[in-house]
Motif scaffolding. Structure first.
Motif: not given
Length: 801
Positions: A206-210
């Motif tokens: 989720d962190f990489y996506t955002r």
């Protein structure tokens, strides 16, 4: 901006050698020209294809679907043999950047599979770099936790839909870019704030996506020049994936495959030879780093040559020139003129390259199409198409390169392309879609969510001019839906007449419909001949259907209706509105107007039996003999294909239910109820509806969105009505309960309250609380109340058994 008067090109519009079939708007002449192909045996057509680094969006759909419409009209309506070539750009600056960045992020994330300190530190630096580059009005040291506050304060006007200056000038691409950068930075800031609070609850994926849109350029700035660019799979992994997805999208939109697909990476030797010849002809020069630039001054110095034919007013637009050169090209001090453009680029570290006489390099963006089109179609091409945004510099540069390559030195120059066709932009509620602005809806998203379907989207484009901008508004969508439903209903009527011939005699109204057909055919032909005027053609079809609908069905012969339906079918199939169906097979309709083929035998039988049973039940003359005669005409086969079983079961179940009702001498109403159940439940659940019509057999049709919406509205009305009735009944019941409850007290005890001091033997008050006799008028009123209470008490006693 200073303007310079330049010599107009000696090239003129193609001159007809015979009576032309049509005229087309030609971007080269900015006028409608007679369409006269070079050769009688066919039309050569080159179309600019996709740059495959991301999914195609609805703006691409506008371009490729519209080109497909024109292509189909040329080949299927005007019957020109046609060779259609389309390229795939699988190497350019955007692809290099995207492929390299994705490779770096994949490598980084594979090394950091948890949200560790280094990941957060790198993402924070990426956030800072992104803000400083793209949102310079914000404080340079803005922190993630204060980003939203600072952004809302600094870009208040843009967020409110105004221009950057905050004046009344409408917002444009600059403001759209600011909003995109605010979304990207805001997403990264939010992820960083959450990670700072509790990194364990925030998933690393989720962190990489955002944060990825900020991480990609930052990682590229750190490591982009260090990758092994000789490994071309870093880039082809991206391009092969998105080329396959693009072709899938196009097929889902019913766009015909090109006859030939060309890919830049497959034309390396041809590109080098092409560049060499342009150099030999004196129209290009080599710089010290091994890059090669097109020499506009030298090109225009030769008779008949002219640069920027399509959009001469943009030849000095620096933003367009820079965009055409790409983000990775170093500005060379050796350029002879600002307008000169790269046709071969020396590759820098981190960029793929191919060997050449000038050192490792790669083709410029514009040279690709010049080479591929020339290699496949030769020195003279009939049609070149693409989006309007490609006019300058891409297509103008293509023209210059090809004319420099094929240069003969003749005073009239070389005519490489005869007709340039440019498709208009697509916007949705005023906003133009762009990959760079990230404000687009992808084709696969639009189709998967049901926001659009292939036919509906194509109808929208047909209702707009092919070379004009199309804005998808709610009004246009309703117009397209209405047009489609109009034809759905017409085709169902025509198919029904084919199935149930009426043998009507010819009348004056029949002659009028025949005349309307001839008029529509002429109007449509003239419209398509006038530079593919599809809006007028669509209106001609709708008007013809309206003319038929205005007549009494019994006054038009079956043959006339079938002729009208077959002609309309042919045209809508030519427009690509019916999948791969053959426009010339003589059938009627398009997909979606008929029930499944495997269902027909059983559903048509059930519908016929139902029609007859209803008629006799209404007339109250449904005898056992009549019912046996009706049912005996149809018997479901004992063995069916698996797909046919549900429909056969409906027929069998209906027949058995009819027999059961007959056996117990049921009332005619029960037969009618059974007929309604067949229509509203049994067949509806299989996606089929029987539309009852006064004096006619039921029309068998699929359940579509319109029918579902109508049923939902009806059910909602009935639900509201039922709820209101239940509410009334509950209120009445409560009222009755309270009334009954008030009867618990006997009439003899009802008035025994401190308000009175004496009562008679029946419990009626005789004296008030002071001991004074009650007035006669009051006694009379109390006696009425006493009588009412006596009645209530008796009711209560009865309720208690």
């Amino acid at each position: 901006m200073a303007t310079t008067t330049r010599q107009q090109p000696a090239w003129k519009a193609p001159q007809p050698t015979s009576t032309p079939k049509l005229k087309v708007y030609n971007s080269l002449t900015r006028a409608k020209n007679d369409f006269v192909p070079l050769k009688e045996d066919g039309v050569t057509w080159y179309s600019c294809g996709p740059t495959v680094y991301d999914d195609a969006h609805l703006g691409h759909a506008r371009n490729y679907v519209t080109i497909d419409i024109l292509r189909r009209i040329v080949s299927n309506y005007f019957e020109y043999p046609l060779q259609f070539v389309q390229n795939v750009t699988d190497v350019d600056d955007k692809i290099i950047l995207r492929g390299r960045q994705q490779h770096l992020l994949e490598s980084f994330s594979s090394e950091h599979k948890t949200l560790d300190t280094e990941v957060v530190e790198i993402a924070t630096k990426a956030f800072n770099a992104y803000v400083q580059k793209n949102l310079p009005e914000l404080p340079a040291d803005v922190k993630p936790e204060s980003f939203d506050l600072e952004a809302n304060k600094t870009y208040k006007a843009v967020l409110a839909g105004k221009s950057l200056a905050g004046d009344n000038v409408p917002a444009g691409d600059k403001e759209a870019k600011v909003k995109m950068h605010l979304r990207t930075a805001g997403s990264a800031a939010g992820a960083l704030v959450e990670a700072a609070k509790d990194s364990k609850t925030l998933g690393v994926e989720d962190f990489y996506t955002r944060t990825q849109d900020a991480l990609l350029p930052y990682l590229d700035s750190l490591y982009g020049s260090k990758i092994d660019a000789s490994d071309h799979s870093i880039f082809t992994k991206l391009t092969q994936k998105y080329e396959a997805r693009f072709m899938e999208d196009m097929r889902n939109l019913n766009v015909l495959d090109p006859d030939v697909i060309t890919r830049v990476t497959e034309f390396g030797p041809q590109i080098i030879k092409y560049v060499e010849k342009i150099l030999d002809n004196g129209f290009a020069y080599v710089t010290s780093d091994g890059s090669i630039y097109f020499d506009i001054k030298a090109f225009e110095g030769k008779p008949g040559n002219h640069y920027a034919r399509l959009e001469p007013w943009n030849r000095n637009d620096q933003s367009l020139l820079a965009d055409g050169e790409g983000a990775l090209l170093n500005k060379s001090s050796e350029k002879k003129s600002d307008g000169d453009f790269a046709i071969w680029k020396a590759s820098k570290p981190g960029e793929p390259s191919w060997p050449s006489p000038w050192g490792p390099g790669r083709p410029g963006w514009h040279i690709e199409c010049s080479v591929m089109a020339s290699d496949v179609l030769g020195a003279n091409i009939d049609v070149h198409s693409g989006g309007i945004d490609l006019c300058f510099p891409h297509h103008d540069n293509e023209l210059a390169q090809a004319e420099a390559y094929w240069s003969t030195g003749k005073p009239e120059g070389h005519q490489w392309i005869r007709y340039f066709l440019h498709m208009g932009h697509l916007s949705i509620s005023g906003s133009k879609m762009s990959k760079s602005l990230k404000n687009f809806t992808t084709i696969r998203e639009a189709l998967s969510t049901g926001d659009f379907n292939a036919r509906g989207l194509r109808i929208i484009f047909l209702l707009g001019g092919w070379n004009q901008g199309v804005e998808i508004t709610e009004g246009l969508r309703k117009q397209a839906t209405s047009w489609e439903r109009y034809l759905d209903n017409f085709f169902r009527k025509a198919l029904d007449v084919q199935r149930h011939p009426t043998n009507h005699d010819s009348t004056d109204q029949d002659a009028k419909v025949c005349e309307a057909l001839a008029t529509a055919q002429t109007t449509l032909h003239n419209a398509l001949s006038d530079s593919f005027d599809t809006p007028s053609a669509m209106m001609a079809i709708q008007k013809l259907v309206t003319e038929y609908n205005a007549t009494d069905r019994t006054s038009v012969t079956d043959d006339t209706l079938v002729d009208v339906a077959k002609w309309i079918t042919r045209i809508v199939r030519i427009f690509g509105l019916d999948g791969t169906a053959d426009p010339n097979d003589g059938t009627i309709g398009w997909s979606g107007v008929e029930i499944p083929e495997v269902a027909k035998e059983f559903v048509f039988a059930a519908s016929r039996e139902r029609d007859e049973v209803r008629a006799h039940a209404i007339a109250k003359d449904l005898s056992d003999e009549t019912l046996d005669a009706i049912i005996s005409k149809d018997t479901a086969a004992k063995l069916q294909d698996a797909a046919a079983v549900p429909y056969a079961e409906v027929l069998t179940s209906f027949q058995e239910s009819l027999k059961e009702l007959a056996h117990r001498k049921a009332d005619p109403k029960e037969f009618l109820d059974l007929c309604d159940k067949l229509r509203d439940i049994s067949l509806w659940d299989l996606g089929i509806y029987l539309e009852d019509r006064d004096g006619l057999h039921a029309l068998v049709r699929p359940v579509d969105a319109e029918l579902r919406a109508a049923r939902e509205q009806k059910e909602e009305r009935e639900r509201v009505k039922k709820d209101a009735k239940a509410k009334r009944e509950a209120k009445e019941k409560d009222k009755a309960a309270k009334r009954l409850e008030s009867g618990k007290v006997s009439e003899k005890d009802y008035f025994r309250t401190p308000e009175y001091s004496a009562w008679d033997e029946d419990g009626l008050p005789t004296k008030d609380t002071k001991g004074e006799e009650l007035p006669k008028s009051r006694s009379k009123r109390l006696k009425k109340e006493w009588a009412q209470q006596k009645k209530l008490h008796e009711e209560w006693l009865a309720s208690q058994g």
